[in-house]
Enzyme design. Structure first.
Site, PDB file in Angstrom:
ATOM      1  N   TYR A  34      23.096  17.884 104.253  1.00  0.00           N
ATOM      2  CA  TYR A  34      23.455  18.109 105.657  1.00  0.00           C
ATOM      3  C   TYR A  34      24.853  17.615 105.963  1.00  0.00           C
ATOM      4  CZ  TYR A  34      22.969  13.172 107.005  1.00  0.00           C
ATOM      5  OH  TYR A  34      23.147  11.822 107.135  1.00  0.00           O
ATOM      6  N   LYS A 148      25.315  13.860 100.470  1.00  0.00           N
ATOM      7  CA  LYS A 148      24.800  13.719 101.835  1.00  0.00           C
ATOM      8  C   LYS A 148      23.438  14.405 101.917  1.00  0.00           C
ATOM      9  CE  LYS A 148      26.644  13.428 106.537  1.00  0.00           C
ATOM     10  NZ  LYS A 148      26.106  12.109 106.784  1.00  0.00           N
ATOM     11  N   GLU A 180      27.567   0.225 102.723  1.00  0.00           N
ATOM     12  CA  GLU A 180      27.894   0.969 103.945  1.00  0.00           C
ATOM     13  C   GLU A 180      26.813   0.732 104.970  1.00  0.00           C
ATOM     14  OE1 GLU A 180      27.824   5.266 103.210  1.00  0.00           O
ATOM     15  OE2 GLU A 180      26.139   5.022 101.861  1.00  0.00           O
TER      16      GLU A 180
HETATM   17  N1  PDD Z   1      26.313   9.982 108.982  1.00  0.00           N
HETATM   18  N2  PDD Z   1      27.654   6.675 105.424  1.00  0.00           N
HETATM   19  C1  PDD Z   1      26.472   7.272 105.674  1.00  0.00           C
HETATM   20  C2  PDD Z   1      25.265   6.838 104.917  1.00  0.00           C
HETATM   21  C3  PDD Z   1      26.389   8.285 106.649  1.00  0.00           C
HETATM   22  O1  PDD Z   1      25.219   8.899 106.877  1.00  0.00           O
HETATM   23  C4  PDD Z   1      27.563   8.643 107.374  1.00  0.00           C
HETATM   24  C5  PDD Z   1      27.561   9.715 108.418  1.00  0.00           C
HETATM   25  C6  PDD Z   1      28.763   7.972 107.083  1.00  0.00           C
HETATM   26  C7  PDD Z   1      30.050   8.313 107.776  1.00  0.00           C
HETATM   27  O2  PDD Z   1      30.529   9.569 107.360  1.00  0.00           O
HETATM   28  P1  PDD Z   1      31.428  10.484 108.304  1.00  0.00           P
HETATM   29  O3  PDD Z   1      32.566   9.656 108.756  1.00  0.00           O
HETATM   30  O4  PDD Z   1      31.856  11.583 107.431  1.00  0.00           O
HETATM   31  O5  PDD Z   1      30.563  10.908 109.448  1.00  0.00           O
HETATM   32  C8  PDD Z   1      28.770   7.010 106.080  1.00  0.00           C
HETATM   33  C9  PDD Z   1      26.127  11.028 109.982  1.00  0.00           C
HETATM   34  C10 PDD Z   1      27.064  10.977 111.118  1.00  0.00           C
HETATM   35  C11 PDD Z   1      24.667  11.026 110.376  1.00  0.00           C
HETATM   36  O6  PDD Z   1      23.840  10.902 109.479  1.00  0.00           O
HETATM   37  O7  PDD Z   1      24.360  11.163 111.560  1.00  0.00           O
END
Ligand code: PDD
Length: 284
Positions: A34, A148, A180
């Protein structure tokens, strides 16, 4: 303002009418990937970067994208325009389709591609102003956090645990180093450098993370990508989390202990302002 819209395998529907099979492999196996894209003033921010990462995640799980990136971008932009929501989040999910339950990949089964556009869950202004609390939790996820994947159970459990402890985000710790957050990347300002964990298989290489690194460098700060021991995070002058929906937030306490002065610091303020300025320029 509309409630939002769904794009399901090429059809545009409202949420009540959009249905997916009970045998969808996303539902039964978490077999999918996703993206979440922020829409500012009706325009998707960093759509190209998100679609490229979706393509990479799909490739890593051996799931071909049913559309070219250009067609996917056009469909997403059309959906955003039709939904007519200025401040929105675009969710894109690709699964290995609906087939009789069997761990083996199904043959000749089209994937399920869904996009939704909804009003964004805005971060309350007081959290931006006052900062947030974080709770550390053991990182019990799999060894491919760079993908992801929609398998978010450890993230869901950790976020809930943080919430129950009065914290906004949970920070994962693996073998003594911080990886993270449940949906954000993490940064520590040591007073000399801005440290963030290396984008290897242990974390998602966040798109916001790469903008934060670039903006910090443009402002003359030294940035370092390396392991971040928990003890170092806890003794940092400032801690920041960054993600698409979160944008940037200052972490003012970890496991109940204050970070730095216990208030959002100057590096956070500067980088958050720079991030918002960059978005304003890009969506103009
Ligand atoms: N999540 N780390 C994880 C585990 C994440 O799920 C996300 C983003 C990030 C940050 O990535 P980015 O800057 O590309 O959004 C880091 C999304 C927003 C979510 O699951 O809602």
């Amino acid at each position: 303002m509309s409630e939002g819209l769904v794009w399901l395998n090429g059809e545009i529907l409202d949420f009540a009418s959009a249905k997916v099979s009970v045998e969808d492999r996303g539902f039964q196996f978490g077999d999918g990937v996703y993206e979440v894209v922020r829409v500012y003033q009706g325009k998707p921010f960093a759509l190209k970067e998100h679609l490229e990462r979706l393509q990479r995640s799909a490739r890593e799980i051996e799931l071909p994208l049913p559309l070219s990136l250009a067609d996917l971008a056009a469909a997403a932009e059309d959906l955003i325009a039709r939904a007519g929501i200025a401040e929105a989040e675009l969710y894109i999910q690709l699964t290995r389709g609906a087939a009789r339950r069997n761990h083996l990949f199904p043959s000749d089964t089209p994937p399920t591609l869904v996009m939704t556009v909804r009003q964004v869950r805005l971060i309350p202004p007081e959290l931006r102003e006052q900062g947030i609390r974080a709770l550390t939790v053991p990182d019990e996820r799999w060894a491919r956090c760079d993908i992801k994947s929609i398998c978010l159970l450890p993230n869901v459990l950790a976020k809930e645990r943080a919430h129950r402890a009065g914290a906004f985000e949970a920070l994962f710790v693996r073998e003594g180093v911080v990886t993270e957050g449940t949906s954000s990347n993490v940064f520590a300002w040591t007073g000399e450098e801005l440290v963030t964990p290396v984008a290897d298989h242990r974390i998602l290489s966040g798109i916001t993370r790469s903008f934060v690194l670039r903006l910090a460098q443009q402002h003359g700060y030294r940035t370092v990508e390396r392991d971040l021991p928990l003890a170092e995070l806890k003794s940092a002058r400032e801690v920041i989390i960054a993600g698409t929906v979160t944008e940037l937030l200052a972490v003012i306490a970890i496991d109940g202990e204050p970070v730095g002065e216990g208030t959002p610091g100057p590096i956070f303020r500067q980088l958050y302002a720079a991030y918002r300025n960059m978005i304003a320029e890009r969506v103009r």
